[in-house]
Design a protein around this motif. Structure first.
Motif, PDB file in Angstrom:
ATOM      1  N   ILE A 160       0.838  -1.212   0.000  1.00 15.89           N
ATOM      2  CA  ILE A 160       0.000   0.000   0.000  1.00 15.89           C
ATOM      3  C   ILE A 160       0.865   1.252   0.000  1.00 15.89           C
ATOM      4  CG2 ILE A 160      -1.660   1.301   1.382  1.00 15.89           C
ATOM      5  CD1 ILE A 160      -2.758  -1.446   2.311  1.00 15.89           C
ATOM      6  N   LEU A 161       1.874   1.290   0.868  1.00 14.73           N
ATOM      7  CA  LEU A 161       2.756   2.466   0.915  1.00 14.73           C
ATOM      8  C   LEU A 161       3.524   2.632  -0.390  1.00 14.73           C
ATOM      9  CD1 LEU A 161       4.157   2.059   4.538  1.00 14.73           C
ATOM     10  CD2 LEU A 161       2.485   3.735   3.767  1.00 14.73           C
ATOM     11  N   ARG A 162       3.972   1.495  -0.943  1.00  8.65           N
ATOM     12  CA  ARG A 162       4.723   1.571  -2.201  1.00  8.65           C
ATOM     13  C   ARG A 162       3.844   2.072  -3.343  1.00  8.65           C
ATOM     14  NH1 ARG A 162       6.900  -3.011  -1.606  1.00  8.65           N
ATOM     15  NH2 ARG A 162       5.399  -4.255  -2.765  1.00  8.65           N
ATOM     16  N   GLN A 163       2.583   1.585  -3.380  1.00  9.53           N
ATOM     17  CA  GLN A 163       1.700   2.022  -4.454  1.00  9.53           C
ATOM     18  C   GLN A 163       1.287   3.474  -4.260  1.00  9.53           C
ATOM     19  OE1 GLN A 163      -1.153  -0.914  -5.126  1.00  9.53           O
ATOM     20  NE2 GLN A 163      -1.688  -0.224  -7.166  1.00  9.53           N
ATOM     21  N   GLY A 164       1.116   3.892  -2.976  1.00  7.22           N
ATOM     22  CA  GLY A 164       0.805   5.300  -2.738  1.00  7.22           C
ATOM     23  C   GLY A 164       1.940   6.211  -3.176  1.00  7.22           C
ATOM     24  N   ALA A 165       3.191   5.808  -2.882  1.00  2.00           N
ATOM     25  CA  ALA A 165       4.344   6.598  -3.337  1.00  2.00           C
ATOM     26  C   ALA A 165       4.414   6.630  -4.854  1.00  2.00           C
ATOM     27  CB  ALA A 165       5.633   6.009  -2.748  1.00  2.00           C
ATOM     28  N   LEU A 166       4.061   5.490  -5.504  1.00  7.23           N
ATOM     29  CA  LEU A 166       4.070   5.451  -6.966  1.00  7.23           C
ATOM     30  C   LEU A 166       3.059   6.432  -7.546  1.00  7.23           C
ATOM     31  CD1 LEU A 166       4.892   4.106  -9.657  1.00  7.23           C
ATOM     32  CD2 LEU A 166       3.120   2.388  -9.234  1.00  7.23           C
ATOM     33  N   TYR A 167       1.848   6.449  -6.977  1.00  8.20           N
ATOM     34  CA  TYR A 167       0.837   7.372  -7.499  1.00  8.20           C
ATOM     35  C   TYR A 167       1.224   8.829  -7.231  1.00  8.20           C
ATOM     36  CZ  TYR A 167      -2.279   3.477  -8.463  1.00  8.20           C
ATOM     37  OH  TYR A 167      -2.839   2.343  -8.967  1.00  8.20           O
ATOM     38  N   ASP A 168       1.831   9.094  -6.069  1.00  5.27           N
ATOM     39  CA  ASP A 168       2.308  10.469  -5.823  1.00  5.27           C
ATOM     40  C   ASP A 168       3.357  10.885  -6.845  1.00  5.27           C
ATOM     41  OD1 ASP A 168       0.635  10.582  -3.656  1.00  5.27           O
ATOM     42  OD2 ASP A 168       2.190  10.006  -2.199  1.00  5.27           O
ATOM     43  N   ARG A 169       4.262   9.951  -7.152  1.00  4.09           N
ATOM     44  CA  ARG A 169       5.284  10.262  -8.159  1.00  4.09           C
ATOM     45  C   ARG A 169       4.661  10.467  -9.539  1.00  4.09           C
ATOM     46  NH1 ARG A 169       8.200   6.445  -6.863  1.00  4.09           N
ATOM     47  NH2 ARG A 169       7.815   4.915  -8.509  1.00  4.09           N
ATOM     48  N   GLN A 170       3.614   9.672  -9.854  1.00  7.53           N
ATOM     49  CA  GLN A 170       2.944   9.855 -11.143  1.00  7.53           C
ATOM     50  C   GLN A 170       2.254  11.215 -11.212  1.00  7.53           C
ATOM     51  OE1 GLN A 170       0.330   6.539 -11.646  1.00  7.53           O
ATOM     52  NE2 GLN A 170       2.005   5.081 -12.130  1.00  7.53           N
ATOM     53  N   VAL A 171       1.650  11.637 -10.090  1.00  6.88           N
ATOM     54  CA  VAL A 171       1.014  12.965 -10.076  1.00  6.88           C
ATOM     55  C   VAL A 171       2.051  14.056 -10.305  1.00  6.88           C
ATOM     56  CG1 VAL A 171      -0.179  14.606  -8.565  1.00  6.88           C
ATOM     57  CG2 VAL A 171      -0.933  12.240  -8.648  1.00  6.88           C
ATOM     58  N   GLU A 172       3.202  13.952  -9.638  1.00  9.87           N
ATOM     59  CA  GLU A 172       4.265  14.946  -9.853  1.00  9.87           C
ATOM     60  C   GLU A 172       4.743  14.953 -11.298  1.00  9.87           C
ATOM     61  OE1 GLU A 172       7.313  14.094  -7.099  1.00  9.87           O
ATOM     62  OE2 GLU A 172       6.169  14.666  -5.306  1.00  9.87           O
ATOM     63  N   GLU A 173       4.916  13.741 -11.891  1.00 11.06           N
ATOM     64  CA  GLU A 173       5.352  13.682 -13.290  1.00 11.06           C
ATOM     65  C   GLU A 173       4.306  14.279 -14.214  1.00 11.06           C
ATOM     66  OE1 GLU A 173       6.148   9.627 -14.033  1.00 11.06           O
ATOM     67  OE2 GLU A 173       8.045   9.571 -12.896  1.00 11.06           O
ATOM     68  N   GLU A 174       3.029  14.031 -13.924  1.00  7.09           N
ATOM     69  CA  GLU A 174       1.975  14.598 -14.773  1.00  7.09           C
ATOM     70  C   GLU A 174       1.963  16.124 -14.674  1.00  7.09           C
ATOM     71  OE1 GLU A 174      -1.045  14.376 -17.524  1.00  7.09           O
ATOM     72  OE2 GLU A 174       0.281  12.792 -16.767  1.00  7.09           O
ATOM     73  N   LEU A 175       2.167  16.649 -13.455  1.00  3.93           N
ATOM     74  CA  LEU A 175       2.230  18.109 -13.312  1.00  3.93           C
ATOM     75  C   LEU A 175       3.422  18.682 -14.076  1.00  3.93           C
ATOM     76  CD1 LEU A 175       1.326  18.458  -9.525  1.00  3.93           C
ATOM     77  CD2 LEU A 175      -0.108  19.083 -11.476  1.00  3.93           C
ATOM     78  N   GLN A 176       4.572  18.003 -13.995  1.00  2.72           N
ATOM     79  CA  GLN A 176       5.742  18.464 -14.751  1.00  2.72           C
ATOM     80  C   GLN A 176       5.500  18.403 -16.252  1.00  2.72           C
ATOM     81  OE1 GLN A 176       9.037  16.130 -13.446  1.00  2.72           O
ATOM     82  NE2 GLN A 176       9.055  16.992 -11.355  1.00  2.72           N
ATOM     83  N   ARG A 177       4.806  17.326 -16.712  1.00  2.00           N
ATOM     84  CA  ARG A 177       4.505  17.240 -18.141  1.00  2.00           C
ATOM     85  C   ARG A 177       3.568  18.364 -18.587  1.00  2.00           C
ATOM     86  NH1 ARG A 177       0.981  14.954 -21.751  1.00  2.00           N
ATOM     87  NH2 ARG A 177      -0.525  14.500 -20.124  1.00  2.00           N
ATOM     88  N   MET A 178       2.597  18.673 -17.753  1.00  2.00           N
ATOM     89  CA  MET A 178       1.692  19.773 -18.101  1.00  2.00           C
ATOM     90  C   MET A 178       2.451  21.094 -18.163  1.00  2.00           C
ATOM     91  SD  MET A 178      -1.228  18.418 -18.592  1.00  2.00           S
ATOM     92  CE  MET A 178      -2.240  19.885 -18.574  1.00  2.00           C
ATOM     93  N   GLU A 179       3.391  21.273 -17.231  1.00  2.00           N
ATOM     94  CA  GLU A 179       4.194  22.503 -17.281  1.00  2.00           C
ATOM     95  C   GLU A 179       5.023  22.565 -18.552  1.00  2.00           C
ATOM     96  OE1 GLU A 179       6.490  22.490 -13.760  1.00  2.00           O
ATOM     97  OE2 GLU A 179       4.805  22.955 -12.408  1.00  2.00           O
ATOM     98  N   ARG A 180       5.596  21.427 -18.957  1.00  2.00           N
ATOM     99  CA  ARG A 180       6.368  21.431 -20.200  1.00  2.00           C
ATOM    100  C   ARG A 180       5.491  21.700 -21.403  1.00  2.00           C
ATOM    101  NH1 ARG A 180       8.970  16.957 -17.704  1.00  2.00           N
ATOM    102  NH2 ARG A 180       7.717  15.492 -18.930  1.00  2.00           N
TER     103      ARG A 180
END
Length: 656
Positions: free
Chosen positions: A305-325
Motif C-alpha cells: 500500500i505504501l509503495r503504491q501510494g508513493a508510486l501514485y504520488d510520483r505519477q502525479v508529480e510527473e503529470e504536473l511536470q509534463r503539463m508545465e512542459r
C-alpha cells in the motif's frame, strides 16, 4: 638447419592430419605423439608438439582465415592442404618472433611455393580488414591489436620482400619449363583429295517460345512509399490536432476540480433533498450499490500500500511536470509511441509467421523421417523373412542328419550293452556299499549336532535367568528420608544467600514488574498500529481515486481503439505457410498409404511363416522366434512414437 625445420614442419602437418582424422582427446594424442617422437632431438620434439598443440587450441581463430581462403581459391587446392595452411597461419601469427624470418622463409620454401605465395598474399592483404573484425568477434579488440595484428604489421616489410622472392622463383620456374618444351613440327600427308561433300539438308528452325511480358511492377513505384506517405500525413494531422487542443485547453490546470470530500457532501445533500420528494416508497428498496468502497481485488499488505501510494504520488508529480512542459511549448510523443507500437506489432507478426514456418518444416521433416523408417523396416522385414526361411531349411536338414546319427548310436549301444551286464551288477553292489557307509556317517553327525544344540540352549537359558534377577533387583525403589525447611537458608554463608520462601516472593515481585513493563509496551505498540492503520487508510483512499481515474482512461483508450481501424497482417494469408501446410498434408497422406500397404503385406507373410513352422520338426523354436520378431517390431514402433518430437505450435504460446 633449413632443411631440418622444413622436415619438422612436414612432421607437424602429418600429426595434425592424424589428429583431425582420429578426433581423440588432446592430452592423449600429445602423449602418443611424444612416444612416437622419442628418437628425435628434444628441441625438435618440443617444436613439433608446441606447433601441433597450438594449432589445435587456436582452431577457431585459424579456421576463420583458412576457410575463407578455401572459399575463394578452392579450385586450386585440395582438402589435404588444410593442415598445411593452418600450420603456416599459426607460425606467422604466433611464432614469427621466436622463429625469425630466415627459418620461416626456409619452412615456406620447403613446401609448395605457389600455394604459400597465394596464401601469404591473401593473409597479409586482408589482415587489417575483415580478418581483424572476425578476430575481434572472438577476442577483445585491444588484445587482438596488441598481440597479433601489431607484430604482424611490424613484420610486413620483410614479408613483402619474401613474397617478391617467391614470385620471382615462380616466374623463373615457369620460363625454364617453357624453354625445355619441344614443339612438334607438322608434316603434310600424301593423301588423295576427298570428294566434295554434298550440301546438307537445312534443318527446320524451331519456333521460339513467346517471351514473358515485363511485369507491371517494373514501371510502377513501390506501394511501400505510398503507405509511408499516408502514415506521414496521418501523423502530421494528429500532431496538428494535438497542438490545437493544447492551445485551446492550456489554462485547464488553473481550474482545479473539487475534492472527494466536497463531492461526497454534495451528493449527500442531493440525496437528502431527493428523499424528501419520495412519498410512496415505503415498501421499495434500492438496488445494491456496485461501487463498493473497500472491495479490493487483491488484499494488499502495508508495504504494498505504501509503495503504491508513493508510486501514485510520483505519477502525479510527473503529470504536473509534463503539463508545465506542454504549457511551455514542448511536443507530445504520442505519435512516435503509436508508430513504435505498430512497428512492434508488425515485427511480432513476421516473427510469428517465421516460427510457424519453422514449425511446419519440422513437422514435414518428421513425416519424411517416419516414412523413411517405415521403408527401412519393410526392407529389414523382408531380409528377416529370407533369413527365417534359410534357417528353417538348415534346421530341417540338421534334424534329419541328427536323427540318422542317433539311430546309428542306438544300434551300437544295444550291441555293447549285452557284453557289459556282469560288470553292471558289480558296480551296483559297490554303489550300495558306499551308500550304507555314507548313511552311517550322516547319522553320527546328526547325533553330535543335536547334543551340541541342547548344551547351547541350556547355557542360554541359564544366562537369561541371571539377567532377569539383576533387572528385578534394579527395579526396586530406593527410599530416602529428608526433612526440609523452606524458611531456612542453606548455611553456606554467602552474601546473596536466601531461603526458598524469600526466593519465591522476590520472583513473584519480579514477574509483576515484567508484566507491567510488557503491558506498557503492548499499549505503545497498539498506538503505533492505530497510527499506521490510519495512514494506510488514507493511502488506500488515494489509491482508489487513482485507480478510478486509470480505469476511466483505459475505457476511453479502448473506445478510441475500437473506432480506429486495426491493421494487422494475418499470418494465415502467408503464402509460404499455406504451401508448407499443404506439403505437410501430402506427406501425412503418403505416410498413411505406406502404413496401409504394410499392413496388407503383413497378413500373407504371417500365413507363409505359419506354414513353414508346421513343416519343420522343431516347430516350438520357430514359433518362439516369430513371436520374438513381432515383439521386437512392436517395441521398435513404440520407441519411435515415444521419441517423436511433440512440437507444439509456438505461435499460440506467443499469443498467450
Amino acid at each position: 638447419m633449413a632443411s631440418s625445420y622444413g622436415s619438422l614442419a612436414k612432421e607437424a602437418i602429418v600429426l595434425l592430419d592424424r589428429f583431425r582424422a582420429g578426433r581423440q582427446c588432446l592430452d592423449d594424442f600429445m602423449e602418443e605423439a611424444s612416444k612416437d617422437l622419442q628418437n628425435m632431438d628434444t628441441v625438435h620434439q618440443k617444436f613439433i608438439l608446441d606447433v601441433v598443440s597450438g594449432c589445435i587450441e587456436q582452431t577457431k581463430l585459424l579456421d576463420v582465415v583458412v576457410d575463407v581462403f578455401y572459399g575463394q581459391n578452392g579450385r586450386c587446392l585440395s582438402r589435404g592442404d588444410h593442415s598445411q595452411l593452418v600450420i603456416i597461419c599459426y607460425l606467422a601469427t604466433f611464432s614469427l618472433d621466436d622463429l625469425g624470418l630466415q627459418r620461416f622463409s626456409n619452412i615456406i620454401k620447403s613446401l609448395d611455393i605457389k600455394k604459400m605465395h597465394t596464401f601469404l598474399t591473401f593473409f597479409f592483404t586482408n589482415l587489417t580488414t575483415w580478418i581483424q573484425d572476425e578476430w575481434n568477434n572472438i577476442y577483445e579488440a585491444a588484445y587482438v591489436e596488441k598481440l597479433w595484428v601489431g607484430p604482424l604489421l611490424r613484420w610486413r616489410p620483410e614479408m613483402d620482400i619474401l613474397l617478391d622472392q617467391l614470385a620471382v622463383k615462380i616466374s623463373h620456374g615457369t620460363q625454364v619449363k617453357k624453354a625445355h618444351i619441344k614443339t612438334t613440327e607438322p608434316q603434310e600427308f600424301s593423301l588423295t583429295k576427298p570428294k566434295p561433300r554434298p550440301l546438307p539438308v537445312p534443318e527446320v528452325i524451331p519456333l521460339q517460345e513467346k517471351s514473358k511480358p515485363v511485369p507491371d511492377s517494373t514501371y510502377k513505384a513501390p506501394r511501400e512509399m505510398q503507405v509511408i506517405q499516408e502514415i506521414k500525413q496521418k501523423n502530421l494531422q494528429k500532431t496538428e490536432e494535438l497542438l490545437y487542443e493544447a492551445n485551446m485547453k492550456q489554462f485547464r490546470c488553473v481550474n482545479p476540480q473539487k475534492s472527494e470530500h466536497t463531492k461526497r457532501a454534495m451528493s449527500q445533500i442531493k440525496e437528502g433533498l431527493d428523499s424528501k420528494l419520495k412519498f410512496n416508497s415505503f415498501y421499495s428498496s434500492e438496488n445494491p450499490s456496485s461501487n463498493k468502497t473497500n472491495s479490493w481485488p487483491i488484499k494488499l499488505n502495508s508495504a504494498a500500500i505504501l509503495r503504491q501510494g508513493a508510486l501514485y504520488d510520483r505519477q502525479v508529480e510527473e503529470e504536473l511536470q509534463r503539463m508545465e512542459r506542454l504549457v511551455e511549448g514542448a511536443r507530445e510523443p504520442s505519435s512516435f509511441l503509436q508508430w513504435q507500437k505498430e512497428m512492434r506489432e508488425r515485427d511480432l507478426q513476421e516473427e510469428l509467421a517465421k516460427i510457424e514456418r519453422r514449425h511446419l518444416e519440422g513437422r514435414i521433416s518428421y513425416e519424411e523421417a517416419a516414412m523413411a523408417r517405415t521403408r527401412i523396416m519393410e526392407r529389414n522385414q523382408k531380409a528377416a523373412q529370407l533369413k527365417k526361411e534359410e534357417r528353417a531349411q538348415l534346421m530341417r536338414s540338421y534334424a534329419e542328419k541328427r536323427m540318422q546319427e542317433e539311430k546309428e548310436i542306438r544300434d551300437l549301444v544295444q550291441q555293447v550293452a549285452e557284453g557289459h551286464k556282469n560288470s553292471k551288477a558289480a558296480k551296483e553292489r559297490i554303489q550300495k556299499f558306499k551308500q550304507s557307509i555314507v548313511k552311517e556317517v550322516s547319522e553320527q553327525r546328526q547325533e553330535l549336532l543335536h547334543q551340541a544344540l541342547e548344551e547351547a540352549q541350556a547355557e542360554l537359558s541359564r544366562k537369561f535367568e541371571i539377567i532377569r534377577e539383576i533387572r528385578a533387583i534394579q527395579s526396586l525403589p530406593h527410599i530416602r528420608v529428608r526433612n526440609f525447611d523452606d524458611t531456612e537458608t542453606a548455611g553456606h554463608e554467602l552474601l546473596g544467600e536466601m531461603s526458598l520462601v524469600e526466593l519465591k516472593e522476590r520472583l513473584a515481585l519480579l514477574g509483576e514488574a515484567q508484566q507491567t513493563e510488557q503491558q506498557e509496551k503492548r499499549e505503545h505498540i497498539l498506538e503505533e498500529k492505530q497510527n499506521k492503520k490510519q495512514l494506510l487508510l488514507e493511502q488506500l483512499d488515494t489509491i482508489e481515486l487513482h485507480r478510478r481515474a486509470l480505469a476511466q482512461a483505459a475505457a476511453i483508450r479502448k473506445e478510441e481503439r475500437k473506432s480506429r481501424p486495426f491493421h494487422r497482417q494475418v499470418m494465415t494469408h502467408d503464402e509460404t505457410v499455406l504451401a508448407l501446410q499443404k506439403k505437410l498434408e501430402e506427406k501425412q497422406q503418403e505416410r498413411q498409404r505406406l502404413k496401409q500397404t504394410q499392413s496388407k503385406k503383413a497378413k500373407p507373410s504371417e500365413l507363409t511363416a505359419a506354414h513353414t513352422v508346421r513343416n519343420t520338426g522343431t516347430h516350438n523354436k520357430e514359433s518362439l522366434t516369430d513371436t520374438s520378431w513381432e515383439e521386437l517390431e512392436l517395441s521398435f514402433e513404440r520407441h519411435i512414437q515415444k521419441d517423436a518430437p511433440s512440437v507444439v505450435s509456438q505461435t499460440e504460446t506467443l499469443k498467450t
